[in-house]
Design an enzyme around this catalytic site. Structure first.
Site, short mmCIF file in Angstrom:
data_model
loop_
_atom_site.label_atom_id
_atom_site.label_comp_id
_atom_site.label_asym_id
_atom_site.label_seq_id
_atom_site.Cartn_x
_atom_site.Cartn_y
_atom_site.Cartn_z
N GLN A 105 -6.33 -1.42 3.29
CA GLN A 105 -5.54 -1.02 4.45
C GLN A 105 -6.22 0.14 5.15
OE1 GLN A 105 -1.70 1.25 4.60
NE2 GLN A 105 -0.89 -0.67 5.46
N LYS A 126 0.43 -4.44 9.32
CA LYS A 126 1.68 -4.07 8.68
C LYS A 126 2.40 -3.09 9.60
CE LYS A 126 3.72 -2.63 4.27
NZ LYS A 126 4.55 -1.49 4.70
N PRO A 152 0.84 -1.20 0.00
CA PRO A 152 0.00 0.00 0.00
C PRO A 152 0.87 1.24 0.00
CG PRO A 152 0.04 -0.99 2.20
CD PRO A 152 0.77 -1.93 1.28
N MET A 153 0.58 2.18 -0.91
CA MET A 153 1.38 3.40 -1.02
C MET A 153 0.45 4.61 -1.16
SD MET A 153 4.48 2.08 -3.50
CE MET A 153 3.46 0.96 -4.49
N CYS A 187 3.18 3.67 9.01
CA CYS A 187 3.35 4.96 8.34
C CYS A 187 3.87 6.01 9.33
CB CYS A 187 2.02 5.42 7.75
SG CYS A 187 2.15 7.00 6.86
N GLY A 222 7.16 -2.38 -3.09
CA GLY A 222 6.43 -1.13 -3.22
C GLY A 222 6.91 -0.28 -4.36
N ASN A 232 8.93 -6.61 4.01
CA ASN A 232 8.79 -5.45 3.13
C ASN A 232 9.95 -4.51 3.42
OD1 ASN A 232 6.91 -2.44 3.40
ND2 ASN A 232 7.49 -3.37 1.46
N GLY A 233 10.28 -3.66 2.43
CA GLY A 233 11.30 -2.65 2.64
C GLY A 233 12.53 -2.85 1.79
N GLY A 234 12.71 -2.00 0.80
CA GLY A 234 13.93 -2.00 0.01
C GLY A 234 14.11 -3.15 -0.94
#
Length: 341
Positions: free
Chosen positions: A76, A145, A23-24, A106, A239, A217-219
């Site tokens: 989300q 998340k 989700p972004m 977030c 993402g 998640n992440g990078g």
């Protein structure tokens, strides 16, 4: 909390959701999800974060509406009030979402002012109460998340505390962004780049909870990296790498899900998105609402710069239609042919 096997059966194989697009905010709207769905039948797609109050009191079609063709798609939510989140989850389930996810990651000022997002890492009991309230309201999976910690928290203690509480409350999956969030002094963009990644911390959490779904998640920048992570955790979420280069999704069904069906052709994807864009325009929308998500489609290909220029300028003109997309795509085809000659 249901046993693992029962959960997998009850929720139509949630544990098969091994790959997701994150989700972004301001990015993963319904038009973005429609584009991403053309590349993969199986990946789980997420909405942008929707604040619980907006889901309850806002224009539901505008805020929560989506097309059946986007499935599987998850909603989300952001918030910290268990009753409001439970009601928002009920609304999301009624609208057809196959999962409700709670944002505990977030770091933006806007989210902090509402006492939700990453700052909830400090109050795992509140997160657990939110999960419990949602679980009692809906039958679809409820997931969380989070980050590995915030500010000066010890990530060993902070992540264990959150995971323990939410699993006891019945969460069906925990997706972990493998970075701390710094709530003061770093912008949201800096929070995605400056705090160091600690994938090993998430791997340790998975070893601690072998019978719970834990995703990372992440990078993560490529499908090769995603496959590597799946040796250690249950799911992987990409993402911005996918947003800026949707072609990453083209091999997801084969490499992640073992689906041997032929990948869609770019001709078919462009045809579908042109028809979709014209439908959106006919309902009062603008071409740019759709094309802004397509700018990165031909990342690194011959003609990509001109493609980006046309979709960033021509598509914003009053009265623009899918003809803009077709002209830009024909230019890509010509550039590829000339380079191959």
């Amino acid at each position: 909390m249901l046993p693992v096997a029962d959960r997998a059966e009850t929720y139509s194989g949630y544990w098969n959701d091994r790959f997701a697009v994150a989700p972004m905010i301001d990015w993963t709207d319904r038009h973005c999800r429609m584009l991403h769905r053309q590349f993969t039948r199986h990946a789980l797609l997420y909405t942008e974060m929707v604040v619980a109050d907006a889901a309850i009191h806002g224009n539901r079609d505008r805020i929560l509406g989506f097309a059946e063709a986007e499935h599987p798609v998850a909603l989300q939510l952001g918030g910290s009030d268990p009753a409001k989140l439970a009601e928002a989850a009920r609304i999301g389930e009624a609208m057809g979402y196959r999962e409700i996810n709670l944002n505990v990651g977030c770091p933006s000022d806007r989210v902090q002012s509402g006492t939700f997002g990453a700052c909830l890492m400090r109050t795992p009991d509140i997160v657990a109460a939110c999960v419990d309230a949602m679980k009692h309201k809906v039958a679809v999976p409820v997931t969380v998340k989070c980050r590995i910690g915030v500010d000066d928290q010890d990530t060993e203690v902070a992540l264990d505390a959150l995971a323990g509480r939410v699993f006891n409350a019945g969460t069906d999956a925990l997706w972990v962004h493998a970075r701390k969030a710094w709530l003061k002094g770093l912008s949201p963009k800096e929070n995605r780049e400056i705090p160091p990644l600690d994938y090993e911390r998430v791997y340790r959490l998975k070893r601690q909870y072998p019978n719970q779904f834990i995703g990372i998640n992440g990078g993560v920048q490529s499908l090769d990296e995603a496959v590597h992570h799946l040796n250690h955790v249950d799911g992987v979420m990409l993402g911005r790498a996918v947003y800026h280069n949707p072609m990453i999704l083209l091999d997801v069904d084969t490499r992640i899900y073992g689906d041997g069906a032929a990948a869609p052709s770019m001709d078919a994807i462009i045809d579908h998105m042109c028809a979709y864009a014209d439908g959106h325009i006919a309902r009062g929308g603008r071409l740019s609402h759709v094309t802004r998500h397509m700018v990165g489609l031909f990342h690194g290909a011959p003609g990509a710069r001109r493609w980006r220029q046309m979709l960033s300028t021509d598509a914003n003109q009053t009265g623009a239609t899918s003809t803009v997309i077709r002209r830009a795509y024909e230019m890509i085809r010509t550039a590829v042919t000339e380079e191959a000659a």
